[in-house]
Scaffold this motif. Structure first.
Motif, PDB file in Angstrom:
ATOM      1  N   TRP A 167       0.836  -1.214   0.000  1.00 19.76           N
ATOM      2  CA  TRP A 167       0.000   0.000   0.000  1.00 19.76           C
ATOM      3  C   TRP A 167       0.864   1.254   0.000  1.00 19.76           C
ATOM      4  O   TRP A 167       0.508   2.266  -0.612  1.00 19.76           O
ATOM      5  CB  TRP A 167      -0.916   0.011   1.218  1.00 19.76           C
ATOM      6  CG  TRP A 167      -1.898  -1.115   1.292  1.00 19.76           C
ATOM      7  CD1 TRP A 167      -2.302  -1.932   0.269  1.00 19.76           C
ATOM      8  CD2 TRP A 167      -2.607  -1.569   2.459  1.00 19.76           C
ATOM      9  NE1 TRP A 167      -3.212  -2.852   0.715  1.00 19.76           N
ATOM     10  CE2 TRP A 167      -3.418  -2.657   2.058  1.00 19.76           C
ATOM     11  CE3 TRP A 167      -2.631  -1.163   3.779  1.00 19.76           C
ATOM     12  CZ2 TRP A 167      -4.255  -3.327   2.946  1.00 19.76           C
ATOM     13  CZ3 TRP A 167      -3.457  -1.826   4.677  1.00 19.76           C
ATOM     14  CH2 TRP A 167      -4.264  -2.897   4.260  1.00 19.76           C
ATOM     15  N   GLN A 168       1.997   1.217   0.693  1.00 13.58           N
ATOM     16  CA  GLN A 168       2.870   2.378   0.763  1.00 13.58           C
ATOM     17  C   GLN A 168       3.442   2.763  -0.597  1.00 13.58           C
ATOM     18  O   GLN A 168       3.876   3.901  -0.786  1.00 13.58           O
ATOM     19  CB  GLN A 168       4.013   2.127   1.758  1.00 13.58           C
ATOM     20  CG  GLN A 168       3.568   2.152   3.223  1.00 13.58           C
ATOM     21  CD  GLN A 168       4.696   1.877   4.183  1.00 13.58           C
ATOM     22  OE1 GLN A 168       5.557   1.040   3.945  1.00 13.58           O
ATOM     23  NE2 GLN A 168       4.710   2.583   5.310  1.00 13.58           N
ATOM     24  N   LYS A 169       3.456   1.830  -1.532  1.00 13.62           N
ATOM     25  CA  LYS A 169       3.972   2.108  -2.868  1.00 13.62           C
ATOM     26  C   LYS A 169       2.941   2.805  -3.756  1.00 13.62           C
ATOM     27  O   LYS A 169       3.294   3.315  -4.823  1.00 13.62           O
ATOM     28  CB  LYS A 169       4.420   0.799  -3.534  1.00 13.62           C
ATOM     29  CG  LYS A 169       5.533   0.078  -2.797  1.00 13.62           C
ATOM     30  CD  LYS A 169       5.839  -1.262  -3.463  1.00 13.62           C
ATOM     31  CE  LYS A 169       6.890  -2.042  -2.686  1.00 13.62           C
ATOM     32  NZ  LYS A 169       7.143  -3.384  -3.309  1.00 13.62           N
ATOM     33  N   ARG A 170       1.707   2.838  -3.328  1.00 15.04           N
ATOM     34  CA  ARG A 170       0.644   3.449  -4.118  1.00 15.04           C
ATOM     35  C   ARG A 170       0.678   4.966  -3.958  1.00 15.04           C
ATOM     36  O   ARG A 170       1.110   5.483  -2.920  1.00 15.04           O
ATOM     37  CB  ARG A 170      -0.725   2.906  -3.691  1.00 15.04           C
ATOM     38  CG  ARG A 170      -0.880   1.407  -3.876  1.00 15.04           C
ATOM     39  CD  ARG A 170      -2.213   0.920  -3.352  1.00 15.04           C
ATOM     40  NE  ARG A 170      -3.343   1.524  -4.048  1.00 15.04           N
ATOM     41  CZ  ARG A 170      -4.322   0.847  -4.632  1.00 15.04           C
ATOM     42  NH1 ARG A 170      -4.309  -0.473  -4.621  1.00 15.04           N
ATOM     43  NH2 ARG A 170      -5.323   1.458  -5.218  1.00 15.04           N
ATOM     44  N   ASP A 171       0.172   5.665  -4.966  1.00 10.06           N
ATOM     45  CA  ASP A 171       0.123   7.123  -4.888  1.00 10.06           C
ATOM     46  C   ASP A 171      -1.283   7.646  -4.615  1.00 10.06           C
ATOM     47  O   ASP A 171      -1.523   8.849  -4.672  1.00 10.06           O
ATOM     48  CB  ASP A 171       0.670   7.751  -6.182  1.00 10.06           C
ATOM     49  CG  ASP A 171      -0.082   7.293  -7.429  1.00 10.06           C
ATOM     50  OD1 ASP A 171      -1.111   6.598  -7.298  1.00 10.06           O
ATOM     51  OD2 ASP A 171       0.366   7.644  -8.542  1.00 10.06           O
ATOM     52  N   ASP A 172      -2.213   6.718  -4.304  1.00 10.87           N
ATOM     53  CA  ASP A 172      -3.588   7.148  -4.050  1.00 10.87           C
ATOM     54  C   ASP A 172      -4.011   6.935  -2.601  1.00 10.87           C
ATOM     55  O   ASP A 172      -5.197   6.945  -2.277  1.00 10.87           O
ATOM     56  CB  ASP A 172      -4.558   6.412  -4.984  1.00 10.87           C
ATOM     57  CG  ASP A 172      -4.549   4.900  -4.783  1.00 10.87           C
ATOM     58  OD1 ASP A 172      -3.635   4.398  -4.103  1.00 10.87           O
ATOM     59  OD2 ASP A 172      -5.462   4.226  -5.312  1.00 10.87           O
ATOM     60  N   CYS A 173      -3.029   6.745  -1.705  1.00 10.54           N
ATOM     61  CA  CYS A 173      -3.344   6.629  -0.283  1.00 10.54           C
ATOM     62  C   CYS A 173      -2.101   6.993   0.528  1.00 10.54           C
ATOM     63  O   CYS A 173      -0.975   6.911   0.033  1.00 10.54           O
ATOM     64  CB  CYS A 173      -3.853   5.238   0.086  1.00 10.54           C
ATOM     65  SG  CYS A 173      -2.751   3.876  -0.375  1.00 10.54           S
ATOM     66  N   ASN A 174      -2.338   7.407   1.769  1.00  6.99           N
ATOM     67  CA  ASN A 174      -1.255   7.810   2.670  1.00  6.99           C
ATOM     68  C   ASN A 174      -1.177   6.801   3.801  1.00  6.99           C
ATOM     69  O   ASN A 174      -2.087   6.724   4.633  1.00  6.99           O
ATOM     70  CB  ASN A 174      -1.520   9.221   3.202  1.00  6.99           C
ATOM     71  CG  ASN A 174      -0.391   9.741   4.074  1.00  6.99           C
ATOM     72  OD1 ASN A 174       0.753   9.303   3.937  1.00  6.99           O
ATOM     73  ND2 ASN A 174      -0.707  10.662   4.961  1.00  6.99           N
ATOM     74  N   ILE A 175      -0.094   6.013   3.843  1.00  4.55           N
ATOM     75  CA  ILE A 175       0.041   4.924   4.803  1.00  4.55           C
ATOM     76  C   ILE A 175       1.068   5.302   5.858  1.00  4.55           C
ATOM     77  O   ILE A 175       2.247   5.516   5.548  1.00  4.55           O
ATOM     78  CB  ILE A 175       0.462   3.617   4.103  1.00  4.55           C
ATOM     79  CG1 ILE A 175      -0.460   3.312   2.914  1.00  4.55           C
ATOM     80  CG2 ILE A 175       0.473   2.471   5.101  1.00  4.55           C
ATOM     81  CD1 ILE A 175      -1.915   3.121   3.277  1.00  4.55           C
ATOM     82  N   LEU A 176       0.636   5.389   7.119  1.00  4.74           N
ATOM     83  CA  LEU A 176       1.500   5.790   8.222  1.00  4.74           C
ATOM     84  C   LEU A 176       1.565   4.657   9.242  1.00  4.74           C
ATOM     85  O   LEU A 176       0.586   4.373   9.941  1.00  4.74           O
ATOM     86  CB  LEU A 176       0.967   7.064   8.886  1.00  4.74           C
ATOM     87  CG  LEU A 176       0.782   8.277   7.956  1.00  4.74           C
ATOM     88  CD1 LEU A 176       0.108   9.414   8.686  1.00  4.74           C
ATOM     89  CD2 LEU A 176       2.126   8.720   7.385  1.00  4.74           C
ATOM     90  N   ILE A 177       2.723   4.007   9.315  1.00  5.74           N
ATOM     91  CA  ILE A 177       2.926   2.879  10.220  1.00  5.74           C
ATOM     92  C   ILE A 177       3.886   3.303  11.322  1.00  5.74           C
ATOM     93  O   ILE A 177       4.964   3.845  11.040  1.00  5.74           O
ATOM     94  CB  ILE A 177       3.492   1.659   9.470  1.00  5.74           C
ATOM     95  CG1 ILE A 177       2.659   1.351   8.215  1.00  5.74           C
ATOM     96  CG2 ILE A 177       3.553   0.455  10.399  1.00  5.74           C
ATOM     97  CD1 ILE A 177       1.221   0.978   8.494  1.00  5.74           C
ATOM     98  N   THR A 178       3.514   3.046  12.568  1.00  2.00           N
ATOM     99  CA  THR A 178       4.328   3.511  13.688  1.00  2.00           C
ATOM    100  C   THR A 178       4.479   2.426  14.751  1.00  2.00           C
ATOM    101  O   THR A 178       3.658   1.507  14.849  1.00  2.00           O
ATOM    102  CB  THR A 178       3.701   4.774  14.313  1.00  2.00           C
ATOM    103  OG1 THR A 178       4.565   5.289  15.331  1.00  2.00           O
ATOM    104  CG2 THR A 178       2.353   4.471  14.922  1.00  2.00           C
TER     105      THR A 178
END
Length: 246
Positions: A167-178
């Protein structure tokens, strides 16, 4: 006639160890009858009762998405008698699934809106379902910006790492993993989920938030949205706590 108290027979198709301590395993289940698969009509956010003959049953959130086909995915924490027995089962073993049960995320009601997903710990299961549904080609165009915030104590306790990495490679969503604290080798975000949400500052305009996690996470995430100007009707919270017969 459909009887909601009778489980559908299913076969374990695959078992995946999700966390480094092996306390969480994911089970892909396939229906043994095609008509049962058709009858099990579920929505993102619902749960089912996993049933083991002679042992008991446990309520577990459905982690698969209706867009992924007929097989069902459940991620189970090894904490009690039934879950421990399930952790000992292998592909090919037969068990039961009763459901679907509970409310679901009203995604159809929020078409055209921006979606903010906030998940903590292994409560991310039903939100994995939701993300896969939202990102499916048949649905993605119906929604605006998608932000996904997910946190766990350590990198080894994060679930579905291969999926959110994609998902992080997509440009249509913002993925924030912490993760909660600094950890050797971790190059991602560090901080509790509410802090990450605050730093991301999702705008409330034409938006809805879906939040699922431990009670403490929910307690400290709500004020963050309040400070950002969100209204209570824009926030849908799914609290997974304790269920038992009354």
């Amino acid at each position: 006639m459909f009887n909601p108290y009778v489980p559908y027979p299913v076969r374990i198709k695959d078992v995946l160890v999700e966390t480094e301590d092996k306390s969480l395993k994911s089970f892909w289940l396939e229906f043994m009858k095609a008509e049962d698969a058709k009858a099990f009509d579920y929505h993102c956010g619902q749960f089912a009762e996993l049933s083991l003959s002679g042992v008991g049953e446990i309520p577990i959130g459905i982690a698969s998405s209706p867009t992924e086909g007929d097989d069902l995915l459940f991620t189970v924490n090894k904490v009690g008698v039934v879950s421990s027995q399930l952790h000992n089962m292998q592909p090919g073993d037969v068990m039961g699934v009763r459901g679907p049960l509970g409310n679901w995320y009203p995604l159809e009601d929020h078409k055209g809106k921006n979606i903010v997903i906030v998940a903590g710990g292994f409560a991310v299961t039903t939100l994995r379902s939701t993300m896969n549904w939202l990102l499916h080609p048949d649905n993605r165009g119906d929604y605006g910006d998608i932000t996904f915030v997910y946190g766990a104590r350590t990198p080894g306790m994060l679930l579905y790492t291969e999926e959110w990495s994609e998902w992080q490679k997509r440009d249509d969503c913002n993925i924030l993993i912490t993760i909660d604290r600094e950890f050797p080798g971790w190059e991602g975000l560090v901080g509790f989920v509410p802090t990450v949400v605050g730093n991301a500052s999702p705008k409330p305009d034409n938006s809805v938030a879906l939040v699922c996690g431990p009670p403490a996470m929910i307690r400290f995430t709500q004020p963050v949205f309040d400070d950002l100007g969100w209204q209570s009707e824009q926030i849908i919270m799914s609290l997974e706590n304790r269920m038992k017969c009354g």
